[in-house]
Design a protein around this motif. Structure first.
Motif, mmCIF file in Angstrom:
data_model
loop_
_atom_site.group_PDB
_atom_site.id
_atom_site.type_symbol
_atom_site.label_atom_id
_atom_site.label_comp_id
_atom_site.label_asym_id
_atom_site.label_seq_id
_atom_site.Cartn_x
_atom_site.Cartn_y
_atom_site.Cartn_z
ATOM 1 N N VAL A 140 1.543 -6.896 9.516
ATOM 2 C CA VAL A 140 1.667 -5.606 8.828
ATOM 3 C C VAL A 140 3.032 -5.011 9.166
ATOM 4 O O VAL A 140 3.425 -4.956 10.351
ATOM 5 C CB VAL A 140 0.552 -4.634 9.255
ATOM 6 C CG1 VAL A 140 0.796 -3.229 8.682
ATOM 7 C CG2 VAL A 140 -0.804 -5.156 8.766
ATOM 8 N N THR A 172 9.317 3.021 8.210
ATOM 9 C CA THR A 172 9.391 4.288 8.974
ATOM 10 C C THR A 172 10.590 5.139 8.595
ATOM 11 O O THR A 172 10.592 6.337 8.838
ATOM 12 C CB THR A 172 9.440 3.990 10.482
ATOM 13 O OG1 THR A 172 10.596 3.194 10.752
ATOM 14 C CG2 THR A 172 8.197 3.285 10.938
ATOM 15 N N TYR A 210 0.857 -1.190 0.000
ATOM 16 C CA TYR A 210 0.000 0.000 0.000
ATOM 17 C C TYR A 210 0.895 1.243 0.000
ATOM 18 O O TYR A 210 1.806 1.367 0.826
ATOM 19 C CB TYR A 210 -0.900 0.010 1.239
ATOM 20 C CG TYR A 210 -1.830 -1.189 1.312
ATOM 21 C CD1 TYR A 210 -3.131 -1.109 0.832
ATOM 22 C CD2 TYR A 210 -1.395 -2.390 1.867
ATOM 23 C CE1 TYR A 210 -3.985 -2.195 0.904
ATOM 24 C CE2 TYR A 210 -2.229 -3.481 1.937
ATOM 25 C CZ TYR A 210 -3.538 -3.382 1.453
ATOM 26 O OH TYR A 210 -4.365 -4.468 1.525
ATOM 27 N N THR A 241 0.064 4.067 12.504
ATOM 28 C CA THR A 241 0.945 2.974 12.930
ATOM 29 C C THR A 241 0.507 1.663 12.280
ATOM 30 O O THR A 241 -0.621 1.534 11.758
ATOM 31 C CB THR A 241 0.894 2.789 14.465
ATOM 32 O OG1 THR A 241 -0.419 2.354 14.847
ATOM 33 C CG2 THR A 241 1.248 4.082 15.187
ATOM 34 N N ALA A 242 1.403 0.682 12.345
ATOM 35 C CA ALA A 242 1.056 -0.656 11.865
ATOM 36 C C ALA A 242 -0.079 -1.257 12.688
ATOM 37 O O ALA A 242 -0.926 -1.995 12.164
ATOM 38 C CB ALA A 242 2.287 -1.560 11.923
ATOM 39 N N CYS A 250 -3.321 -0.279 11.349
ATOM 40 C CA CYS A 250 -3.662 -1.059 10.154
ATOM 41 C C CYS A 250 -4.240 -2.424 10.529
ATOM 42 O O CYS A 250 -5.215 -2.889 9.929
ATOM 43 C CB CYS A 250 -2.428 -1.230 9.269
ATOM 44 S SG CYS A 250 -1.776 0.317 8.565
ATOM 45 N N ARG A 287 5.226 -1.476 8.384
ATOM 46 C CA ARG A 287 5.169 -0.089 7.890
ATOM 47 C C ARG A 287 6.596 0.488 7.893
ATOM 48 O O ARG A 287 7.273 0.462 8.903
ATOM 49 C CB ARG A 287 4.237 0.745 8.752
ATOM 50 C CG ARG A 287 4.015 2.164 8.274
ATOM 51 C CD ARG A 287 2.909 2.814 9.098
ATOM 52 N NE ARG A 287 2.732 4.196 8.742
ATOM 53 C CZ ARG A 287 3.386 5.206 9.318
ATOM 54 N NH1 ARG A 287 4.258 4.942 10.308
ATOM 55 N NH2 ARG A 287 3.186 6.446 8.929
ATOM 56 N N PHE A 331 -5.598 2.574 5.263
ATOM 57 C CA PHE A 331 -4.192 2.360 5.588
ATOM 58 C C PHE A 331 -3.392 3.646 5.395
ATOM 59 O O PHE A 331 -2.458 3.945 6.154
ATOM 60 C CB PHE A 331 -3.599 1.253 4.720
ATOM 61 C CG PHE A 331 -3.951 -0.137 5.175
ATOM 62 C CD1 PHE A 331 -4.808 -0.350 6.242
ATOM 63 C CD2 PHE A 331 -3.424 -1.247 4.532
ATOM 64 C CE1 PHE A 331 -5.137 -1.635 6.652
ATOM 65 C CE2 PHE A 331 -3.738 -2.534 4.938
ATOM 66 C CZ PHE A 331 -4.599 -2.720 5.998
ATOM 67 N N ASP A 341 5.387 3.343 3.209
ATOM 68 C CA ASP A 341 4.782 2.155 2.591
ATOM 69 C C ASP A 341 4.295 1.193 3.667
ATOM 70 O O ASP A 341 4.902 1.068 4.736
ATOM 71 C CB ASP A 341 5.797 1.441 1.693
ATOM 72 C CG ASP A 341 6.004 2.148 0.365
ATOM 73 O OD1 ASP A 341 5.264 3.122 0.100
ATOM 74 O OD2 ASP A 341 6.897 1.721 -0.398
ATOM 75 N N VAL A 342 3.191 0.499 3.339
ATOM 76 C CA VAL A 342 2.640 -0.530 4.231
ATOM 77 C C VAL A 342 2.639 -1.858 3.489
ATOM 78 O O VAL A 342 2.126 -1.957 2.362
ATOM 79 C CB VAL A 342 1.211 -0.174 4.706
ATOM 80 C CG1 VAL A 342 0.597 -1.332 5.487
ATOM 81 C CG2 VAL A 342 1.227 1.085 5.560
#
Length: 473
Positions: A468, A472, A374, A443-444, A447, A470, A438, A409-410
């Protein structure tokens, strides 16, 4: 048969024919309803609960059959009595084996003359020759199983001495060696002086009924044992899973106090119904070279054995990753490990290594859904390299793919069944539909909460895991 005067009441008047017909109609309707439900109940013999339900239906139908036959006898009334001395009546030739006529007999014992009169059905129940003399009350215990003789003696004594009605059960041994369960009901008949002049009884062969009840008890006990075993296995599997899966929540902080490059969160979503625990796993591990290992996987099956196999696979993933194996090579060795186990099984997995210095994701898969990426409020499925299921074939080779990531990005990794009731394509579309939420998540963990809100309350048939990551920095 007996005089109309018994120890405690005069003979009751028989019910009207119409009322008995109504009872027969109700009984037959109920039989039809029970039989229809019984036929609609699936039973292949493998599920203890289904076997127990089936046995209960069979028992209910058996008892309704007997009630129907008894009511029919009550409606038709007793056969016309002969003016001659009562004689044993043979069972009609058309009466099927096991019918009411072959299971119910009557007897009368004259205490003044010591004469006994039996119906032909009673001879058949006891397996005796209809031409032989009927046994007296003193001779009757000779047919009864030795362990049950005291019970019969007590029933007859209480009836003749204290005027108590007989209502008991005992087992008889027929001349051919077979054992029958017989239920006996009777009363003493008083003479002019108020003393017991005779005793009458109706005896019923309840062997088939006892077998049905035994089947019900045995299947119920088997079901209870099966449930206790399931509860024990589920508890062991849960404890094993909790001991193996990462206990962390929220962000994974590097033990060497280096810069936090990934914000991680994960969750296992349990099945809607209480089913044995599956072999789903998720994992995140910091490696000695500064890279981060991410993996999710699923071993087919349920129960303790599968949870044990999952722990073995997860241990293999961690050990080979710490030894420096790349994702494709790691899955190849994992396939060999699963192929060499005593109990072969199939599994699927995704294995990723994230390089924080270049923000590069190197990953491979073995028959597993590809990760979803994502970015800027939109999502897409990563292009998947080749990779068959673990354990499907010996010597399998697994390809690798690389993906450049950016801050913000996720990455979403998940096991099958995360979106219940949808095929793979529809499930991916629904997961990609979460992209705007998302994009707004900080934060993750936010999500993961979004995924749980969207799919956690659905009618899930199996466990599922979601991980998940993410970016950082």
């Amino acid at each position: 048969m007996p005089s109309p005067v018994s120890t405690d009441r005069s003979a009751a008047q028989p019910p009207g024919r119409g009322s008995v017909e109504a009872l027969i109609s109700q009984t037959r309707r109920l039989k039809g309803d029970v039989d229809a439900v019984r036929r609609d109940t699936p039973s292949d013999g493998s599920d203890p609960e289904e076997r127990w339900q089936r046995a209960l239906y069979d028992l209910a139908l058996h008892q309704l059959d007997d009630l129907d036959a008894h009511l029919a006898q009550l409606r038709d009334g007793p056969a016309a009595e002969s003016t001659e001395a009562p004689a044993a009546r043979p069972v009609p030739a058309g009466a099927p084996h096991g019918s009411l006529l072959s299971r119910v007999g009557s007897a009368e014992w004259n205490l003044l003359t010591d004469e006994a009169t039996w119906s032909g059905e009673l001879y058949q129940i006891l397996g005796l020759d209809p031409d032989s003399p009927a046994l007296t009350l003193d001779e009757l215990p000779s047919l009864v199983l030795e362990d049950d003789r005291p019970q019969l003696t007590a029933l007859v004594t209480d009836c003749l001495v204290d005027g108590k009605p007989i209502d008991g059960e005992f087992r008889v041994v027929r001349p051919d060696g077979s054992v029958r369960a017989v239920h006996m009901m009777g009363e003493p008949v008083l003479g002019a002086d108020g003393g017991a002049a005779s005793m009458w009884a109706v005896m019923r062969d309840v062997s088939a009924l006892r077998r049905c009840r035994t089947t019900v008890h045995e299947t119920r006990d088997s079901l209870q044992r099966h449930r206790r075993q399931e509860q024990t296995e589920h508890r062991i599997a849960v404890e094993l899973q909790e001991a193996v899966l990462p206990p962390w929540r929220g962000s994974l902080r590097l033990p060497h106090q280096g810069p936090r490059t990934l914000d991680l969160a994960a969750r296992r979503l349990a099945a809607a119904h209480r089913t044995p625990l599956g072999g789903d796993w998720y994992d995140a591990l910091e490696l000695s070279d500064g890279e981060t290992l991410l993996s999710v996987g699923d071993l087919t099956g349920h129960g303790v054995a599968v949870a044990t196999g999952m722990a073995m696979l997860l241990g293999g993933v961690r050990g080979m990753a710490l030894a420096g194996s790349r994702p494709g090579e790691l899955l190849g060795m994992l396939n060999q490990l699963l192929d060499a186990t005593v109990q072969p099984a199939l599994g699927s997995a995704v294995c990723c290594r994230y390089r924080p210095d270049t923000r590069t994701l190197v990953w491979a898969r073995a028959g597993h859904p590809a990760p979803l990426l994502y970015r800027d409020g939109t999502g897409r499925l990563l292009d998947a390299p080749d990779g068959v299921l673990l354990g499907a074939t010996s010597g399998a080779v697994y390809g690798q793919a690389e993906e450049a990531l950016r801050p913000g990005d996720v990455l979403l990794l998940h096991t099958d069944g995360l979106v219940p009731g949808h095929g793979p394509g529809a499930a991916v579309d629904r997961l990609l539909g979460l992209a705007p939420r998302f994009g707004a998540a900080r934060t993750a963990q936010d999500c993961v909460r979004t995924v749980v809100e969207a799919f956690g309350g659905a009618a899930r048939e199996d466990d599922a895991c979601v991980l998940v990551a993410r970016v950082t920095a």
